[in-house]
Design a protein around this motif. Structure first.
Motif, PDB file in Angstrom:
ATOM      1  N   ASP A   1      41.545 -38.209 -34.059  1.00 40.27           N
ATOM      2  CA  ASP A   1      40.949 -39.450 -34.155  1.00 40.27           C
ATOM      3  C   ASP A   1      39.648 -39.995 -34.513  1.00 40.27           C
ATOM      4  N   ALA A   2      39.351 -39.139 -33.576  1.00 36.89           N
ATOM      5  CA  ALA A   2      37.654 -39.463 -33.707  1.00 36.89           C
ATOM      6  C   ALA A   2      37.161 -38.495 -34.597  1.00 36.89           C
ATOM      7  N   ILE A   3      37.470 -37.682 -34.858  1.00 36.46           N
ATOM      8  CA  ILE A   3      36.592 -36.463 -35.920  1.00 36.46           C
ATOM      9  C   ILE A   3      37.346 -37.459 -37.318  1.00 36.46           C
ATOM     10  N   VAL A   4      38.525 -37.871 -37.638  1.00 32.36           N
ATOM     11  CA  VAL A   4      38.032 -39.529 -38.580  1.00 32.36           C
ATOM     12  C   VAL A   4      37.006 -40.790 -38.744  1.00 32.36           C
ATOM     13  N   ALA A   5      37.926 -40.704 -37.664  1.00 36.55           N
ATOM     14  CA  ALA A   5      35.872 -41.907 -37.285  1.00 36.55           C
ATOM     15  C   ALA A   5      34.935 -41.818 -37.216  1.00 36.55           C
TER      16      ALA A   5
ATOM     17  N   ALA B   1      54.669 -28.058 -41.099  1.00 37.97           N
ATOM     18  CA  ALA B   1      55.045 -29.070 -39.614  1.00 37.97           C
ATOM     19  C   ALA B   1      54.215 -30.297 -39.734  1.00 37.97           C
ATOM     20  N   GLY B   2      53.203 -30.479 -40.587  1.00 32.62           N
ATOM     21  CA  GLY B   2      52.678 -31.861 -39.812  1.00 32.62           C
ATOM     22  C   GLY B   2      51.768 -32.147 -39.250  1.00 32.62           C
ATOM     23  N   ARG B   3      51.730 -31.523 -38.142  1.00 34.12           N
ATOM     24  CA  ARG B   3      50.988 -31.734 -36.479  1.00 34.12           C
ATOM     25  C   ARG B   3      49.693 -32.686 -37.424  1.00 34.12           C
ATOM     26  N   PHE B   4      48.448 -32.359 -37.939  1.00 33.18           N
ATOM     27  CA  PHE B   4      47.267 -32.517 -39.121  1.00 33.18           C
ATOM     28  C   PHE B   4      47.343 -33.305 -39.960  1.00 33.18           C
ATOM     29  N   ASP B   5      48.607 -33.818 -39.707  1.00 35.29           N
ATOM     30  CA  ASP B   5      47.819 -34.568 -41.424  1.00 35.29           C
ATOM     31  C   ASP B   5      47.030 -35.513 -41.060  1.00 35.29           C
ATOM     32  N   THR B   6      46.612 -35.916 -39.991  1.00 39.24           N
ATOM     33  CA  THR B   6      45.747 -36.996 -40.121  1.00 39.24           C
ATOM     34  C   THR B   6      44.407 -36.465 -40.530  1.00 39.24           C
TER      35      THR B   6
ATOM     36  N   ASP C   1      34.163 -39.274 -39.217  1.00 46.80           N
ATOM     37  CA  ASP C   1      33.496 -38.554 -41.249  1.00 46.80           C
ATOM     38  C   ASP C   1      33.573 -36.890 -41.041  1.00 46.80           C
ATOM     39  N   GLY C   2      33.401 -36.890 -40.347  1.00 45.55           N
ATOM     40  CA  GLY C   2      33.610 -35.434 -39.684  1.00 45.55           C
ATOM     41  C   GLY C   2      34.680 -33.969 -40.350  1.00 45.55           C
TER      42      GLY C   2
ATOM     43  N   SER D   1      23.991 -36.929 -45.612  1.00 48.91           N
ATOM     44  CA  SER D   1      23.466 -37.556 -44.250  1.00 48.91           C
ATOM     45  C   SER D   1      23.658 -38.901 -44.225  1.00 48.91           C
ATOM     46  N   SER D   2      24.164 -39.540 -42.897  1.00 47.63           N
ATOM     47  CA  SER D   2      24.169 -41.157 -42.745  1.00 47.63           C
ATOM     48  C   SER D   2      22.899 -41.637 -43.409  1.00 47.63           C
ATOM     49  N   VAL D   3      21.759 -41.033 -42.994  1.00 43.08           N
ATOM     50  CA  VAL D   3      20.460 -41.288 -43.530  1.00 43.08           C
ATOM     51  C   VAL D   3      20.556 -41.824 -45.383  1.00 43.08           C
ATOM     52  N   GLU D   4      21.262 -39.831 -45.710  1.00 42.95           N
ATOM     53  CA  GLU D   4      20.437 -39.919 -46.976  1.00 42.95           C
ATOM     54  C   GLU D   4      21.836 -41.004 -47.789  1.00 42.95           C
TER      55      GLU D   4
END
Length: 212
Positions: A192-196, A167-172, A198-199, A205-208
């Motif tokens: 939005d927090a997950i996308v921000a 239905a498009g609810r989770f298109d983000t 990059d989850g 990892s960010s270190v790698e």
């Protein structure tokens, strides 16, 4: 876009494909890699990964031609972590996760979006093999323990999630991992927090990443 004969046949027999669900699931290569029959191990990979590739290869151009579509690829244990006695299954599902990301990045501009869904531990013929086979009893005792502890996800949870995806609810969250055990209302608020962050994706990892 001109569709090859197979796609024309699918369209003529089934009509437009608005959602594709790839529920390929083979997990017969159980045990350390040196104890697994190479053909059985590879068959798990072929069914889970190649099967997903083949159906997406057929359906995605049809969705692109019509200007919309949602693709759901089911993943599972070992997608984001080590699964030493289920390496064929784990490798295939990790690959399906990456394939989902690649596919989504290829099609999203045309409103064709791909998602990975982990339904959780569901009682199926596949898990029955893990419970009843000698290899399963020897190398995967944790599966029985989880069921005995009451961990048995109803398949309806993943079905409701997939209905929301359709239905498009989770298109983000296209290109990312969603789970049958997720609270769908909470997930919608966290998108939005997950996308921000990059989850819900396969990443170093960010270190790698900083070293690359």
């Amino acid at each position: 876009m001109t569709l090859p004969p197979l796609k024309v046949r699918v369209a003529s027999e089934l009509g437009p494909i608005d959602i594709l669900i790839n529920n390929h699931g083979s997990f017969q290569g159980i045990g350390p890699i040196w104890d697994c029959d190479p053909l059985v191990w590879w068959r798990d990979v072929e069914i889970n990964l190649r099967g997903t590739f083949n159906t997406c290869r057929t359906a995605a151009p049809m969705m692109l031609a019509q200007g919309s579509g949602r693709i759901v690829n089911l993943v599972g244990g070992g997608t984001g972590n080590s699964f030493p006695h289920g390496s064929g299954y784990a490798c295939s599902k990790a690959a399906v996760m990456r394939f989902t990301e690649c596919l989504n990045d290829t099609t999203i501009g045309n409103d064709v979006r791909a998602f990975a869904v982990d339904p959780g531990l569901v009682r199926t013929a596949m898990t029955e093999l893990q419970l009843s086979s000698e290899a399963g009893k020897t190398y995967l005792p944790g599966i029985r323990e989880l069921f005995e502890d009451g961990v048995n996800i109803e398949p309806s949870q993943a079905a409701l999630l997939i209905a929301d995806i359709a239905a498009g609810r989770f298109d983000t969250l296209a290109g990312r991992l969603l789970r049958g055990v997720d609270d769908r209302d909470a997930l919608a608020e966290e998108m939005d927090a997950i996308v921000a962050a990059d989850g819900r994706a396969l990443r170093f990892s960010s270190v790698e990443q900083a070293k690359l």
